[in-house]
Design an enzyme around this catalytic site. Structure first.
Site, PDB file in Angstrom:
ATOM      1  N   THR A 134       6.234   8.649  -2.816  1.00 43.26           N
ATOM      2  CA  THR A 134       6.902   7.480  -2.243  1.00 43.26           C
ATOM      3  C   THR A 134       7.631   6.677  -3.317  1.00 43.26           C
ATOM      4  OG1 THR A 134       5.180   7.371  -0.552  1.00 43.26           O
ATOM      5  CG2 THR A 134       6.538   5.415  -0.846  1.00 43.26           C
ATOM      6  N   VAL A 147       0.856  -1.187   0.000  1.00 45.33           N
ATOM      7  CA  VAL A 147       0.000   0.000   0.000  1.00 45.33           C
ATOM      8  C   VAL A 147       0.890   1.234   0.000  1.00 45.33           C
ATOM      9  CG1 VAL A 147      -1.812   1.247   1.208  1.00 45.33           C
ATOM     10  CG2 VAL A 147      -1.782  -1.252   1.248  1.00 45.33           C
ATOM     11  N   ILE A 148       0.705   2.107  -1.008  1.00 46.19           N
ATOM     12  CA  ILE A 148       1.519   3.314  -1.156  1.00 46.19           C
ATOM     13  C   ILE A 148       0.680   4.513  -0.737  1.00 46.19           C
ATOM     14  CG2 ILE A 148       2.909   4.679  -2.729  1.00 46.19           C
ATOM     15  CD1 ILE A 148       3.880   1.812  -2.239  1.00 46.19           C
ATOM     16  N   ASP A 149       1.244   5.374   0.111  1.00 46.31           N
ATOM     17  CA  ASP A 149       0.453   6.471   0.661  1.00 46.31           C
ATOM     18  C   ASP A 149       0.316   7.644  -0.294  1.00 46.31           C
ATOM     19  OD1 ASP A 149       3.090   7.125   0.821  1.00 46.31           O
ATOM     20  OD2 ASP A 149       2.986   8.090   2.782  1.00 46.31           O
ATOM     21  N   LYS A 150       1.321   7.898  -1.135  1.00 44.61           N
ATOM     22  CA  LYS A 150       1.243   9.042  -2.035  1.00 44.61           C
ATOM     23  C   LYS A 150       2.222   8.856  -3.187  1.00 44.61           C
ATOM     24  CE  LYS A 150       4.366  11.658   1.012  1.00 44.61           C
ATOM     25  NZ  LYS A 150       5.532  11.584   0.148  1.00 44.61           N
TER      26      LYS A 150
END
Length: 529
Positions: free
Chosen positions: A505, A499-502
């Site tokens: 990243t 899961v990538i927050d933004k």
């Protein structure tokens, strides 16, 4: 031309690899290569300070970029004109090294294998015997002296051990070594070639083994020291006094078996494992130094003299919280602070990964290492040195180098039980043969005990962990992936979802046009079909 770069970075002494397109700087018609932009900037600011060094043994001038001979002692780099001078220095560095100012107060040294061991001065770890390393990285750090030493030892140990193995195992591979040289000469050559490998090149491992025995923290080094020492001592006795062994152990020529090849091969393999592990840490250290190089080495301080503001460039170490600093267009923010006058757009992709600059006005916070745009601003320093965000990120990455994955801790616990168990089994075998073995009992008992120690010596353990560390940490650092903790690597193997927050990243902060996909009825030239 890149392929004509000198051998070394003249600032830090690291070897320059032209294939990796290192930063360069031209001076007096010659192009120099550097390990990072920070070293290049240091050289560009004062080239004469880095062109030559004085050989501490002979006193002659040496080109820092061209010499192949470099050693490090007490955190300093020393350049030599010949291998003989370097060898003389390495044998007694205190004799030739000029006195050095003590390290800054508060410098902390930590063991890379036992992170709980800390010291306020350079020393060897009391548990495992490894050299303590500075906890806080520095741009002034040169090549790891332990890595330089082990590479040099490996260059000698590998061919010597290879020759010993060939002399002992050649007949099993179809090479009539004993027929060429004679059985007795082949045995004496084995002893002569193994002696420097064990007594000189393997000396650090025996020091660590003795340290582990003294502290009671038995580990891999304990078994290596005992196993190699037993194999070498047994083989030496067998070579010098073969008649003390029972006839059942002798071959047709009246000679007992030798284990020189086991002792030499174990030393060479463990040296290889240590070089791999230290090389991985060195590559990760290069990533840390690249982070440190993002901050400038000087700042433009504004002071009030007789009611008039005066600007002057000063070393970053002299900046204190509350100082007023001028940041001109295109310059890097030197420390964390707050804009007090003016406005500009700041590229913060270093911290956020976002490509668009952020507008800053009076009262807005700015961070060290970020890039100023077209405006000129005055800022008030708030956090300097180790307190900046960039320094804290660097400290986290440095801590990750010293962290150990849970599987490593488990291996250490197993080794803690395995080593005394092996010694106990060897002792049991000795006394069992001594009590009930055939006559003469003592030689048979010694042979049985030594065989147990040699077979159990964990040379594979010395290679497996360094190889895994090199593959993960070293390759990751080369690709710009900085691991915060070794445990994260181990846990990542079990992950099935990321899961990538933004966007920042995964992006590099430098957008570029890859391709154009026109709408129906339009062409790539942005016109109607």
């Amino acid at each position: 031309m890149v392929h004509q770069l000198p051998l070394r970075d003249p600032v830090c002494g690291m070897t320059v690899d032209p294939a990796k397109a290192p930063p360069t700087h031209a001076h007096q018609g010659r192009t120099y290569g550097f390990c990072c932009t920070a070293c290049r900037d240091k050289f560009a600011a004062d080239p004469e300070a880095y062109l030559e060094a004085t050989d501490p043994v002979s006193g002659e001038a040496v080109s820092r970029a061209d010499t192949a001979f470099l050693s490090k002692h007490d955190g300093r780099r020393f350049f030599f004109s010949t291998a003989a001078n370097q060898a003389a220095f390495d044998a007694d560095p205190e004799r030739y090294a000029p006195q050095q100012a003590p390290p800054p107060p508060g410098t902390l040294y930590i063991c890379p294998m036992c992170p709980q061991v800390e010291s306020d001065h350079p020393a060897d770890c009391p548990i495992c015997g490894m050299a303590l390393e500075p906890a806080t990285p520095s741009l002034d750090d040169g090549p790891n002296p332990e890595l330089v030493d082990f590479r040099r030892r490996l260059r000698f140990a590998a061919p010597l051990a290879g020759m010993v193995v060939a002399l002992e195992m050649g007949r099993h591979l179809g090479l009539p070594v004993e027929r060429w040289l004679g059985a007795d000469l082949a045995r004496w050559l084995q002893g002569a070639l193994t002696a420097p490998v064990v007594l000189w090149l393997g000396q650090p491992f025996f020091a660590r083994g003795v340290s582990s025995l003294r502290t009671g923290a038995w580990n891999m080094w304990t078994l290596i020291a005992i196993g190699v020492g037993a194999a070498f001592a047994y083989s030496t006795v067998a070579l010098l006094a073969p008649r003390v062994f029972p006839e059942a152990l002798l071959d047709a020529g009246g000679r007992p078996p030798l284990y020189f090849e086991a002792a030499a091969a174990i030393i060479a393999l463990v040296l290889l494992g240590q070089v791999l592990e230290l090389s991985a840490r060195e590559r990760t250290g290069d990533a840390v130094r690249r982070l440190l190089s993002l901050a400038p080495q000087t700042a433009r301080r504004v002071t009030d003299i007789d009611g008039a503001p005066v600007e002057a460039d000063v070393p970053l170490e002299e900046i204190r919280p509350g100082d007023l600093l001028r940041v001109r267009p295109g310059e890097t923010i030197p420390v964390d602070g707050v804009v007090s006058e003016g406005g500009s757009s700041i590229d913060e992709s270093l911290l956020t990964g976002e490509p668009l600059p952020v507008e800053k006005a009076p009262g807005d916070a700015v961070s060290a290492g970020t890039m100023n745009g077209r405006g000129s601003v005055l800022m008030r320093a708030a956090a300097v040195g180790a307190e900046t965000r960039l320094a804290r990120i660097t400290a986290l990455v440095a801590a990750a180098q010293r962290s150990r994955a849970p599987i490593q801790a488990q291996a250490d616990r197993v080794a803690g039980w395995f080593t005394p168990a092996v010694v106990a089994i060897a002792g049991l075998a000795f006394f069992a043969w001594l009590a009930v073995g055939p006559a003469p009992a003592l030689p048979f008992a010694l042979t049985a005990a030594v065989s147990v120690l040699i077979i159990a010596c964990p040379c594979a353990l010395g290679l497996a962990t360094p190889m895994s560390i090199m593959t993960a940490a070293g390759r990751g650092a080369e690709m710009g992936v900085l691991v915060r903790d070794a445990e994260a690597l181990e846990r990542l193997a079990m992950a099935d979802t990321l899961v990538i927050d933004k966007t920042g990243t995964l992006t590099e902060g430098r957008p570029r046009l890859v391709r154009i996909e026109p709408e129906p009825g339009w062409t790539e030239q942005i016109g109607r079909a």
